[in-house]
Enzyme design. Sequence first.
Site, PDB file in Angstrom:
ATOM      1  CE  LYS A   1       2.417 -25.065  17.888  1.00 52.12           C
ATOM      2  NZ  LYS A   1       2.332 -23.615  18.162  1.00 52.12           N
TER       3      LYS A   1
ATOM      4  CE  LYS B   1      -2.640 -14.501  15.181  1.00 49.56           C
ATOM      5  NZ  LYS B   1      -2.709 -15.768  14.416  1.00 49.56           N
TER       6      LYS B   1
ATOM      7  CE  LYS C   1      -1.856 -22.979  20.963  1.00 53.28           C
ATOM      8  NZ  LYS C   1      -0.875 -21.904  21.122  1.00 53.28           N
ATOM      9  NE  ARG C   2       0.396 -27.701  11.367  1.00 50.81           N
ATOM     10  CZ  ARG C   2       0.908 -27.699  10.150  1.00 50.81           C
ATOM     11  NH1 ARG C   2       0.684 -26.694   9.324  1.00 50.81           N
ATOM     12  NH2 ARG C   2       1.625 -28.717   9.728  1.00 50.81           N
TER      13      ARG C   2
ATOM     14  CG  HIS D   1      10.735 -18.219  13.020  1.00 49.95           C
ATOM     15  ND1 HIS D   1       9.700 -17.424  13.426  1.00 49.95           N
ATOM     16  CD2 HIS D   1      11.300 -17.598  11.969  1.00 49.95           C
ATOM     17  CE1 HIS D   1       9.626 -16.363  12.635  1.00 49.95           C
ATOM     18  NE2 HIS D   1      10.594 -16.440  11.743  1.00 49.95           N
TER      19      HIS D   1
HETATM   20  C1  LIG Z   1      -1.934 -16.891  14.642  1.00 54.00           C
HETATM   21  C2  LIG Z   1      -2.108 -18.130  13.870  1.00 54.00           C
HETATM   22  C3  LIG Z   1      -1.311 -19.246  14.151  1.00 54.00           C
HETATM   23  C4  LIG Z   1      -0.262 -19.253  15.248  1.00 54.00           C
HETATM   24  O1  LIG Z   1      -0.804 -19.832  16.405  1.00 54.00           O
HETATM   25  P1  LIG Z   1       0.137 -20.229  17.649  1.00 54.00           P
HETATM   26  O2  LIG Z   1      -0.833 -20.624  18.695  1.00 54.00           O
HETATM   27  O3  LIG Z   1       0.903 -19.022  18.034  1.00 54.00           O
HETATM   28  O4  LIG Z   1       0.992 -21.349  17.220  1.00 54.00           O
HETATM   29  C5  LIG Z   1      -1.511 -20.391  13.422  1.00 54.00           C
HETATM   30  N1  LIG Z   1      -2.449 -20.453  12.448  1.00 54.00           N
HETATM   31  C6  LIG Z   1      -3.252 -19.405  12.168  1.00 54.00           C
HETATM   32  C7  LIG Z   1      -4.282 -19.533  11.099  1.00 54.00           C
HETATM   33  C8  LIG Z   1      -3.108 -18.209  12.854  1.00 54.00           C
HETATM   34  O5  LIG Z   1      -3.877 -17.162  12.541  1.00 54.00           O
END
Ligand SMILES: *Cc1c(COP(=O)(O)O)cnc(C)c1O
Length: 813
Positions: A559, A664, A553-554, A365
């Site tokens: 990022k 998403k 996101k995190r 990953h």
């Molecule tokens: C989809 C999702 C992520 C992943 O987000 P990235 O932008 O791809 O890092 C992280 N946290 C939650 C709650 C999610 O639904």
Amino acid sequence: MKNDIFESTGQFKKEYRRMVESEVGKDFEDADDYERFAALCNLVAYRARAIHVKNDNAIVAQRKKRVFYFSLEFLIGPLLENYLLNLGALETVQEALEEMGTSLERLSACEVDPGLGNGGLGRLAACFLDSMAHEGIAGYGNGMRYRYGLFRQVIKDGRQVEETDNWLAKGYPWEVRRPESAVEVTFGGEVVRHEEDGKYWFTLEGGETVKAVPYDIPVVGYGGQTVNKLRIWSAEPAQENFDLDAFNDGQYANASKFRTDVEAISTILYPNDAGEHGRILRLKQEYLFVAAGIGSIMRTFKRENTRADGTVDWDMFPELIAIHTNDTHPAMCGAELLRVLIDEEGLDYDRAWDIVTRTISYTNHTVLPEALEKWPIDVFHRLLPRIYMYIEEIDRRYREDFIAKHGDRMDLLCETAILWDGQVRMANLSIICSHSVNGVAKIHTDILEREVLNGFYQLDPEKFNNKTNGISFRRFLGNANPSYSRLITSAIGDGWLDDASELHKLSAFYKDSVFLDAMTDSKRLNKERLAAYIKKTTGVELDCDSVFDVQVKRFHAYKRQLLNIFKVMDVYNRIVNWGYTPRPTSFIFAGKAAQSYTYAKEVIRLINSVAHVVNNDPRANQIIKVAFVPNFSVSNAELIYPAAEISEQISTAGMEASGTSNMKLMANAAITLGTLDGANVEIAQLAGRDNIEIFGLTVDEVEALKSSNSYFAWDEYNRDRDRLGRVVDELIDGTFAGLSGNFNLIYDGLMHKNDADFVLKDFHSYVDAWEHLGSIYGDRRRWNAMALANTANSGFFSSDRTIREYAEDIWHV
Ligand SMILES: *Cc1c(COP(=O)(O)O)cnc(C)c1O
């Protein structure tokens, strides 16, 4: 697809009333919302388990292969509405509850969102469970039942503060405890060698034995045909060693110390993006869920595959079982399976090893070196002496075999061996024990093959393959975005819930002004819903006519939330000083930072500090606003994605393995503003370059700058003192210090550590790309046609497709 488990609203109401009475001991009218909610879950789970039993019998009768997905994280989110949708009962139940004087929305609000994962990796595992059930695969999750989920984030003076997530406070209605299926797991002890008649064997003596107790959660597939389960393990003492004397002496804590020490193993989930710290408790978690999972697989396999003469048909093991390891956290699966087959079942090494490598597969990953898990040999050896012996043997045989085949390539051996420099390299262990290694987006798999795992790739290219990640369209479009789902279904039918590639049919509507205007209305509803949530949780009022620009996101340096907030600072400066009028925009951020990741927490503080200044400055706050949504989780993600218009996917090229929020958001008709990184590359290909905004350095350019050492952050700063230089200066000149001080750490990272993430380098192309999107937004039909092209071409990113590829290429089911 309509396949309602309840024949009618009348039938549902009758059963539901009975369930409230028997579970809560009250009439429906006297039960409170939580009691009504829990009884509804019970009713759904009860029906789901009946389907599961039927599936299980068929698996045994048809000798169907089972897939076990081992993951330390499952970020499953709230389940009730998703399960009702999957069972075809959403409308029946919605209607019935209204008739009963309440609503599904009201009862669903009682559901906890179990924080059993950090972010993308854990959410991927949850989407995979959903898709395995949809595809009719007998696929089971194997994970940990953490007593406390990932911390709850609150913001104080702009800073992230962590609070305990006591998700089990009211119990969890979906789980069933299965004490009869507990597995004993031993830590420590001493390996003793025995010899008799020229044969020798080993046993593990002493040590500390704990009991892993499973809790099962049903996993309901769309269509209602398949119900699988997620099994999560909790650590408990093997025996009640309550110290009555200590208790009678008033030493209450000491009296039950045996219990707290053991239970510590499953107390908390570790944050993933602070680097591994070699914490012994983490290693215990990893072994506990591996040993318990394999123990439980063994028990079932032997029950179903023992011949009349009492012997077990081990040849069937890889035919009937696939074990998939999500990242390196379950890396010990190979060694543990070997141990059980040899020490407990008496197989010889070669036969056991063949079974191991035909059963196990592995997904990588990350390319971040600090996230490649390693454990000091001495720690490992002391905690897991027998497993360590097996790892030593796997490594010894690997080296022997290597030298026989490639004796002249000692550089490759040094790269690929398991034991090196006093450490156990878990990725190498995972790869050597697996028959398949995959990355999670095309560009990520390329980078693995070319760089990170190039040694292994040279030795065995056939082992490598790509499986581009995916998401659940049922949850993230169907459940999360009802108004857009209705619009889509009215245009092309609801077949897209079953097969997301049907979204292609939306291409017939690119020029349909009625459809495009209806998209504006749907987006508006979602923006109002989110704005109300943000008002409630932060006090910030957003203008729903402004563009909703979203990065959720995190928090991590790569990022580059910093790049995004630099854009906001620059836009603000130009509004205030130069009379600039950009497209009115609401900049929305959310995400947690690992508790020990100081840099990422400083970026959170900067965003909140900028929000504080911008939102309170009348010269700017009619044009732009900044909102930080606290405690990002699956449940508020489901409010944020549908309201987004710009999807910020701005990682330094080469760093984001895939990303899934990009998918998403694409499905929810947001337009991606991104670098050519992770799955953005595939999004650009599918949506078309006209329907996505790409900027910045490419992977090759980043690599060239790094290897030539020709990047100097000060050059970027000096080249543009007016805008970029000014933003950098504002980190330390007090402009945004009002809430809780300046940002010296971030400044040092950029100007004294030479901006490792190329924030300054990408700044101009990024802000220009953002402005270009703003110029298009004025023509809403054109914008919506671009957004619709995104939804229409997003079907590839269904996790159903991903799972079909795993099933065909890796698991062979
Ligand atoms: C989809 C999702 C992520 C992943 O987000 P990235 O932008 O791809 O890092 C992280 N946290 C939650 C709650 C999610 O639904």
